[in-house]
Design a protein around this motif. Structure first.
Motif, short mmCIF file in Angstrom:
data_model
loop_
_atom_site.label_atom_id
_atom_site.label_comp_id
_atom_site.label_asym_id
_atom_site.label_seq_id
_atom_site.Cartn_x
_atom_site.Cartn_y
_atom_site.Cartn_z
N ASN A 94 -74.30 22.83 -29.66
CA ASN A 94 -73.74 24.13 -30.02
C ASN A 94 -74.85 25.19 -30.09
O ASN A 94 -74.66 26.32 -29.67
N ALA A 95 -76.00 24.79 -30.61
CA ALA A 95 -77.14 25.71 -30.67
C ALA A 95 -77.61 26.09 -29.27
O ALA A 95 -77.88 27.26 -28.99
N VAL A 96 -77.68 25.12 -28.38
CA VAL A 96 -78.12 25.39 -27.01
C VAL A 96 -77.12 26.30 -26.30
O VAL A 96 -77.50 27.26 -25.63
N ALA A 97 -75.83 26.03 -26.47
CA ALA A 97 -74.81 26.86 -25.83
C ALA A 97 -74.86 28.30 -26.37
O ALA A 97 -74.77 29.26 -25.60
N GLY A 98 -75.02 28.44 -27.67
CA GLY A 98 -75.12 29.78 -28.26
C GLY A 98 -76.37 30.50 -27.81
O GLY A 98 -76.33 31.69 -27.47
N LEU A 99 -77.48 29.79 -27.77
CA LEU A 99 -78.74 30.38 -27.33
C LEU A 99 -78.66 30.83 -25.88
O LEU A 99 -79.16 31.90 -25.53
N ALA A 100 -77.99 30.05 -25.05
CA ALA A 100 -77.83 30.42 -23.64
C ALA A 100 -77.06 31.74 -23.52
O ALA A 100 -77.41 32.59 -22.69
N LEU B 91 -81.99 43.56 -19.48
CA LEU B 91 -83.24 43.79 -18.73
C LEU B 91 -82.99 43.97 -17.23
O LEU B 91 -83.91 44.35 -16.50
N GLY B 92 -81.79 43.66 -16.79
CA GLY B 92 -81.51 43.72 -15.36
C GLY B 92 -82.15 42.57 -14.60
O GLY B 92 -82.35 42.63 -13.40
N ALA B 93 -82.48 41.52 -15.31
CA ALA B 93 -83.14 40.34 -14.73
C ALA B 93 -82.09 39.36 -14.19
O ALA B 93 -80.90 39.48 -14.51
N PRO B 94 -82.52 38.39 -13.38
CA PRO B 94 -81.57 37.36 -12.93
C PRO B 94 -80.95 36.65 -14.13
O PRO B 94 -81.62 36.39 -15.12
N ARG B 95 -79.66 36.37 -14.00
CA ARG B 95 -78.87 35.87 -15.12
C ARG B 95 -78.63 34.38 -15.04
O ARG B 95 -78.82 33.75 -14.01
N ILE B 96 -78.15 33.83 -16.14
CA ILE B 96 -77.70 32.44 -16.16
C ILE B 96 -76.33 32.41 -15.49
O ILE B 96 -75.44 33.19 -15.86
N PRO B 97 -76.13 31.53 -14.50
CA PRO B 97 -74.82 31.50 -13.83
C PRO B 97 -73.68 31.22 -14.81
O PRO B 97 -73.83 30.43 -15.75
N GLU B 98 -72.55 31.89 -14.58
CA GLU B 98 -71.39 31.69 -15.46
C GLU B 98 -70.98 30.22 -15.51
O GLU B 98 -70.57 29.73 -16.56
N ALA B 99 -71.08 29.54 -14.38
CA ALA B 99 -70.70 28.12 -14.37
C ALA B 99 -71.56 27.33 -15.34
O ALA B 99 -71.06 26.43 -16.04
N SER B 100 -72.83 27.64 -15.41
CA SER B 100 -73.73 26.96 -16.36
C SER B 100 -73.35 27.27 -17.80
O SER B 100 -73.35 26.38 -18.66
N LEU B 101 -73.02 28.53 -18.07
CA LEU B 101 -72.60 28.90 -19.42
C LEU B 101 -71.32 28.17 -19.81
O LEU B 101 -71.18 27.72 -20.95
N LEU B 102 -70.41 28.02 -18.85
CA LEU B 102 -69.15 27.34 -19.15
C LEU B 102 -69.34 25.84 -19.34
O LEU B 102 -68.67 25.23 -20.18
N ILE B 103 -70.25 25.24 -18.59
CA ILE B 103 -70.55 23.82 -18.80
C ILE B 103 -71.13 23.62 -20.20
O ILE B 103 -70.73 22.70 -20.93
N LEU B 104 -72.06 24.49 -20.57
CA LEU B 104 -72.63 24.40 -21.92
C LEU B 104 -71.55 24.62 -22.98
O LEU B 104 -71.55 23.96 -24.02
N ALA B 105 -70.62 25.54 -22.71
CA ALA B 105 -69.54 25.81 -23.65
C ALA B 105 -68.61 24.61 -23.80
O ALA B 105 -68.05 24.38 -24.88
N THR B 106 -68.46 23.82 -22.75
CA THR B 106 -67.63 22.62 -22.85
C THR B 106 -68.23 21.65 -23.86
O THR B 106 -67.52 20.98 -24.59
N LEU B 107 -69.55 21.59 -23.92
CA LEU B 107 -70.23 20.69 -24.86
C LEU B 107 -70.47 21.34 -26.22
O LEU B 107 -70.48 20.66 -27.24
N GLY B 108 -70.67 22.65 -26.24
CA GLY B 108 -70.97 23.36 -27.49
C GLY B 108 -70.15 24.62 -27.61
O GLY B 108 -70.68 25.73 -27.68
N TRP B 109 -68.82 24.46 -27.64
CA TRP B 109 -67.92 25.61 -27.59
C TRP B 109 -68.09 26.54 -28.78
O TRP B 109 -68.14 27.76 -28.62
N PHE B 110 -68.20 25.99 -29.97
CA PHE B 110 -68.28 26.85 -31.15
C PHE B 110 -69.54 27.70 -31.12
O PHE B 110 -69.52 28.88 -31.48
N GLY B 111 -70.64 27.13 -30.69
CA GLY B 111 -71.89 27.89 -30.58
C GLY B 111 -71.77 28.99 -29.55
O GLY B 111 -72.20 30.13 -29.79
N ALA B 112 -71.17 28.67 -28.41
CA ALA B 112 -71.00 29.67 -27.35
C ALA B 112 -70.06 30.78 -27.80
O ALA B 112 -70.32 31.97 -27.58
#
Length: 101
Positions: free
Chosen positions: A17-23, A33-54
């Motif tokens: 949950n901490a990792v998902a929230g941090l992501a 910053l206008g920098a390259p982002r974390i892909p939404e698919a990666s955020l959603l995979i992390l959310a599957t494991l740490g939904w409350f944190g995300a």
């Protein structure tokens, strides 16, 4: 469930949950910053494991709250999140025994 196994499940749950929230927070900072982002698919995979944190990070950082396809997918990630962790608790509660005991 043995105390060691329970601590492992709880510790893993908190950590994911901490990792998902941090992501989510990092992705928000990258967006600013206008920098390259974390892909939404990666955020959603992390959310599957740490939904409350995300979900907490999404609300707290006000990140991707207006982007409805992502917001709906994040909410839908609660279902596999509950299934994954429910299965983990069930398996560990049985002493790690697989099918057939």
């Amino acid at each position: 469930m043995a105390i060691g196994a329970a601590a492992l499940v709880i510790g893993g749950y908190v950590a994911l949950n901490a990792v998902a929230g941090l992501a989510m927070v990092i992705d928000k900072a990258l967006a600013k910053l206008g920098a390259p982002r974390i892909p939404e698919a990666s955020l959603l995979i992390l959310a599957t494991l740490g939904w409350f944190g995300a979900k907490c990070a999404q609300r707290r950082a006000r990140h991707k709250t207006r982007k409805q396809p992502f917001a709906r997918r994040l909410n839908a990630a609660l279902i596999p999140h509950l299934l994954v962790w429910g299965l983990a608790i069930l398996v560990i509660g049985q002493g790690g025994a697989g099918p057939g005991g």
